[in-house]
Motif scaffolding. Structure first.
Motif, PDB file in Angstrom:
ATOM      1  N   ASP A  58      -1.032  -4.017   3.692  1.00 53.67           N
ATOM      2  CA  ASP A  58      -0.835  -4.221   1.800  1.00 53.67           C
ATOM      3  C   ASP A  58      -1.446  -5.711   1.693  1.00 53.67           C
ATOM      4  O   ASP A  58      -1.873  -6.749   3.311  1.00 53.67           O
ATOM      5  N   ARG A  59      -1.415  -6.431   0.847  1.00 55.15           N
ATOM      6  CA  ARG A  59      -1.569  -7.163   0.032  1.00 55.15           C
ATOM      7  C   ARG A  59      -0.949  -8.100   0.335  1.00 55.15           C
ATOM      8  O   ARG A  59       0.199  -8.219  -0.435  1.00 55.15           O
ATOM      9  N   LEU A  60      -1.001  -9.214   0.765  1.00 55.63           N
ATOM     10  CA  LEU A  60      -0.057 -10.459   0.859  1.00 55.63           C
ATOM     11  C   LEU A  60      -0.258 -12.037  -0.186  1.00 55.63           C
ATOM     12  O   LEU A  60       0.963 -11.835  -1.112  1.00 55.63           O
ATOM     13  N   LYS A  89      -1.799  -7.679   5.378  1.00 57.03           N
ATOM     14  CA  LYS A  89      -1.279  -7.384   6.803  1.00 57.03           C
ATOM     15  C   LYS A  89      -0.824  -6.019   7.173  1.00 57.03           C
ATOM     16  O   LYS A  89      -0.906  -5.146   6.368  1.00 57.03           O
ATOM     17  N   ARG A  90      -1.256  -5.926   8.163  1.00 60.02           N
ATOM     18  CA  ARG A  90      -1.114  -3.839   8.808  1.00 60.02           C
ATOM     19  C   ARG A  90       0.653  -4.165   8.474  1.00 60.02           C
ATOM     20  O   ARG A  90       1.067  -4.483   9.010  1.00 60.02           O
ATOM     21  N   GLN A  91       0.813  -2.404   7.898  1.00 57.66           N
ATOM     22  CA  GLN A  91       1.838  -2.344   7.717  1.00 57.66           C
ATOM     23  C   GLN A  91       3.005  -2.076   9.377  1.00 57.66           C
ATOM     24  O   GLN A  91       1.617  -1.596   9.827  1.00 57.66           O
ATOM     25  N   CYS A 109       1.129  -0.966  -0.303  1.00 57.64           N
ATOM     26  CA  CYS A 109       0.260   0.089  -0.146  1.00 57.64           C
ATOM     27  C   CYS A 109       0.980   0.958   0.385  1.00 57.64           C
ATOM     28  O   CYS A 109       1.005   1.551   1.213  1.00 57.64           O
ATOM     29  N   THR A 110       0.672   1.725  -1.569  1.00 59.49           N
ATOM     30  CA  THR A 110       1.762   2.897  -1.610  1.00 59.49           C
ATOM     31  C   THR A 110       0.758   4.590  -1.821  1.00 59.49           C
ATOM     32  O   THR A 110       0.178   3.969  -2.948  1.00 59.49           O
ATOM     33  N   ASP A 111       0.577   5.276  -0.682  1.00 63.20           N
ATOM     34  CA  ASP A 111      -0.004   6.816  -1.644  1.00 63.20           C
ATOM     35  C   ASP A 111      -1.444   6.032  -2.027  1.00 63.20           C
ATOM     36  O   ASP A 111      -1.877   6.493  -2.573  1.00 63.20           O
ATOM     37  N   GLY A 112      -2.023   5.337  -0.839  1.00 66.94           N
ATOM     38  CA  GLY A 112      -3.018   4.711  -0.848  1.00 66.94           C
ATOM     39  C   GLY A 112      -3.973   3.613  -1.550  1.00 66.94           C
ATOM     40  O   GLY A 112      -4.942   3.593  -2.221  1.00 66.94           O
TER      41      GLY A 112
END
Length: 679
Positions: free
Chosen positions: A298-300, A677-679, A284-287
């Motif tokens: 993030d998606r695993l 998963k949470r960052q 997850c980058t810039d939404g």
């Protein structure tokens, strides 16, 4: 012999009557006859000497014949099950329910119907049109108890799947297809009898019927010409299921033999074409994460529906657990055509271990119980999987044997004390492992099933898991309980336990559609309601979970966004007094996406938010959750086909946040299994 084409009508009649055949009135089909007391010999054309089996009659019948079957029990051999369409053909007609005393000229009616075993259940409705009542197995007429229906005082309308909306619906052998049409044709004070099956019932139609004193009665066997209906406890065998009315109509409908399916998701789900291959990590980058709106998640991986071995059309609920034998992590995901177990130990490369087929439905739920087997010297785990359905098909509760993971899974048993159930819950266990809490006994709660009396059908009941493959009932549906859509339990060991029947107090939080009911279930067999609470703008109290300090309960109302025109709304209940709970706070989200299932992990609340995906809320101060608006710690939108996060049933159905690795499982209706998963 059967009738052959001759040159004149008179010659045809003379030849057929000479052979002992009788012409069916009005349709010109020569008849063959079958009765329980008959003998399989000859051509079956003498009504005084009928044959004994349908299979034999079909074997000797010729094009244009009609086979008339007497009231009684008959089997169509398993070897010919693939030829079940023979029973439904127009070349040779097979009709049931006839009275041999009338030389097979009239239908017997009432409880004297023709029972048939052998063909697949999918033929039930079409066989019923021909007067054949299909049973699910080979234990004869005892499988279904029918009661003679009272003779109507006046005209009666008849409704059945496969009927036609024409005329006044008065002919039981030619019923109408919809309740709405039958009501439109009915006169004041008339009765409408509805056969087994699934029907829409618009609230306005029900209100119109009530105003005109039109009674709508369900559970009738079409094969009995609507003269008989199922008797308790076998009401599920001829279940008449409707959707549309509010939960407030449930009791009145149940008294008339009609089961209300309030959950309306089947009206809106419209699966879309998705990727056919496993998708890997996306940060997850810039939404955004690979096109998915996100915040801090993030998606695993993603397992699309096409990756599953059974090629399901939709996914539904999800659960997970950690195998105590090797610490491997697993997901158990409900699919439209069964339940699959996925090894998610490596969350970037999930692997399906196996799938257990089940009743085709969009409603399935699973929970896990794991215990140490002293004799085997290892841990054994079992998953309990329910299925709900809008029709009268059977499923029971599937007990999936997980003891041979990671190699395979198998079906250990099917608990047939119910045909369908909406939800299942295992109490007094660790949600990570399914292992019993120290000093506590686990129990299996069945919710929203077809078990119970007319007033308690769907209410919770409890099974003891001493034998996990054959659990025994220890708490039947309480007399003052109503339909339970979902439930959770928690153990209270502080001063609040003084109002309970023992300590620690086992409290059941029952989400019963129009209220949250709090029960003391410490003493199994003597459940006692402590309190009940609702709120002014309720639409459908669906589910919820409790905070880890056990002082508050968060509530999901599934229809307040769509029917109440609200944004995502989560209500917080203060349960510091079990006998007088109160509404403490309300969180309102930024969109109208529907909140569905939520779970607490620490001071975070994980919600499957349908078209908005997974939403994580800060509940560190649940009594003041409104002050944290918008209060979203993190999110991951699993449904990206439509950018509108509106109040429709697509996207994230369920989630499971308890895996020690931090992998979050999310089931998406159209998208399959997401591992986040949470960052």
């Amino acid at each position: 012999m059967s009738c052959k084409p001759l040159t004149t009508c008179a010659a045809i009649l003379t030849a057929c009557l000479a052979a002992g055949a009788a012409l069916a009135h009005g349709d010109g089909f020569p008849s063959l006859y079958v009765s329980e007391t008959g003998v399989d010999t000859g051509k079956c054309v003498d009504p005084l000497n009928p044959c004994g089996s349908i299979a034999y009659a079909l074997a000797v019948a010729e094009k244009g014949d009609e086979i008339r079957v007497a009231a009684g029990s008959f089997s169509y051999p398993t070897l010919r099950r693939e030829q079940a369409l023979d029973l439904l053909g127009s070349v040779i007609r097979v009709r049931g329910g006839f009275d041999p005393a009338s030389r097979f000229e009239t239908r017997a009616g009432g409880t004297r119907v023709t029972y048939l075993t052998g063909p697949d259940a999918s033929y039930r409705a079409r066989l019923a049109e021909n007067g054949l009542l299909l049973l699910g197995d080979d234990d004869g007429r005892e499988r279904l108890l029918l009661a003679q229906a009272e003779a109507p005082a006046g005209p009666v309308g008849h409704v059945s799947e496969g009927g036609t909306d024409s005329g006044d619906c008065g002919n039981p052998n030619a019923p109408c297809a919809t309740i709405a049409y039958a009501v439109s044709q009915a006169v004041e004070g008339q009765e409408i009898r509805v056969a087994e099956g699934y029907f829409e019932l618009d609230p306005q139609v029900l209100a119109d019927a009530t105003a005109r004193q039109i009674t709508i009665e369900g559970g009738f066997a079409r094969a009995s010409a609507f003269g008989a209906r199922a008797a308790a406890p076998d009401v599920a065998e001829l279940a008449t299921v409707v959707s549309g009315p509010s939960y407030a109509a449930r009791t009145a409908l149940a008294e008339g033999g009609i089961r209300l399916q309030q959950d309306r998701k089947h009206r809106d789900i419209a699966p879309v074409t998705r990727a056919a291959a496993l998708k890997g990590p996306a940060t997850c980058t810039d939404g955004l994460a690979d096109g998915h709106p996100c915040k801090g998640i993030d998606r695993l991986a993603q397992m699309p529906l096409a990756v599953f071995s059974t090629q399901p059309g939709e996914a539904n609920d999800i659960w997970g657990f950690v195998d105590q034998n090797d610490n491997r992590e697993y997901a158990i995901i409900g699919l439209e055509n069964g339940a699959a177990v996925v090894d998610v130990t490596d969350p970037q490369a999930p692997v399906e271990i196996g799938s257990i087929p089940g009743l085709p439905t969009i409603w399935r739920d699973a929970k896990v119980y794991q215990r140490f087997d002293e004799a085997a010297g290892r841990w054994k785990a079992y998953a309990y999987v329910t299925a709900d359905d809008r029709g009268a098909q059977r499923h029971g509760i599937a007990v999936i044997d997980l003891t041979e993971l990671p190699q395979r899974i198998s079906l250990a048993a099917t608990l047939d004390l119910v045909d369908v159930a909406h939800n299942v819950y295992v109490s007094n266990v660790d949600y990570v492992t399914g292992v019993a809490l120290p000093g506590m006994t686990p129990y299996l709660y069945i919710l929203g099933s077809d078990f119970g009396s007319a007033t308690t059908i769907g209410a919770f009941f409890v099974l003891d898991l001493t034998d996990p493959v054959n659990p025994a009932m220890v708490q039947s549906p309480p007399a003052d309980a109503t339909y339970s859509h979902d439930a959770t339990t928690l153990l209270i060991d502080d001063a609040r336990a003084s109002v309970c029947s023992g300590q620690p107090c086992e409290v059941l939080i029952d989400y019963s559609e129009d209220a949250v009911d709090i029960w003391d279930v410490t003493d199994k067999g003597a459940a006692r309601k402590l309190s009940s609470i609702t709120y002014a703008d309720k639409q459908y109290i669906h589910s919820g979970w409790w905070t880890e300090d056990k002082t508050h309960v968060l509530i999901q109302d599934e229809l307040d966004e769509s029917d109440g025109n609200l944004n995502t709304t989560v209500r917080v209940l203060d349960i510091s007094d079990l006998e007088a709970p109160r509404l403490a706070s309300t969180w309102t989200g930024p969109t109208r996406a529907i909140d569905h299932n939520g779970f607490t992990l620490g001071t975070d609340y994980y919600i499957s938010n349908y078209r908005r995906g997974l939403t994580v809320l800060d509940i560190s101060d649940p009594a003041n959750i409104a002050e944290k608006n918008p209060g979203e710690l993190a999110l991951f939108d699993t449904y990206v086909e439509d950018p509108a996060d509106d109040a429709r049933f697509n996207g994230a159905w369920g989630n499971y946040p308890f895996l020690p690795s931090g992998t979050i499982l999310v089931s998406d209706i159209e998208g399959g299994l997401f591992l986040l998963k949470r960052q």
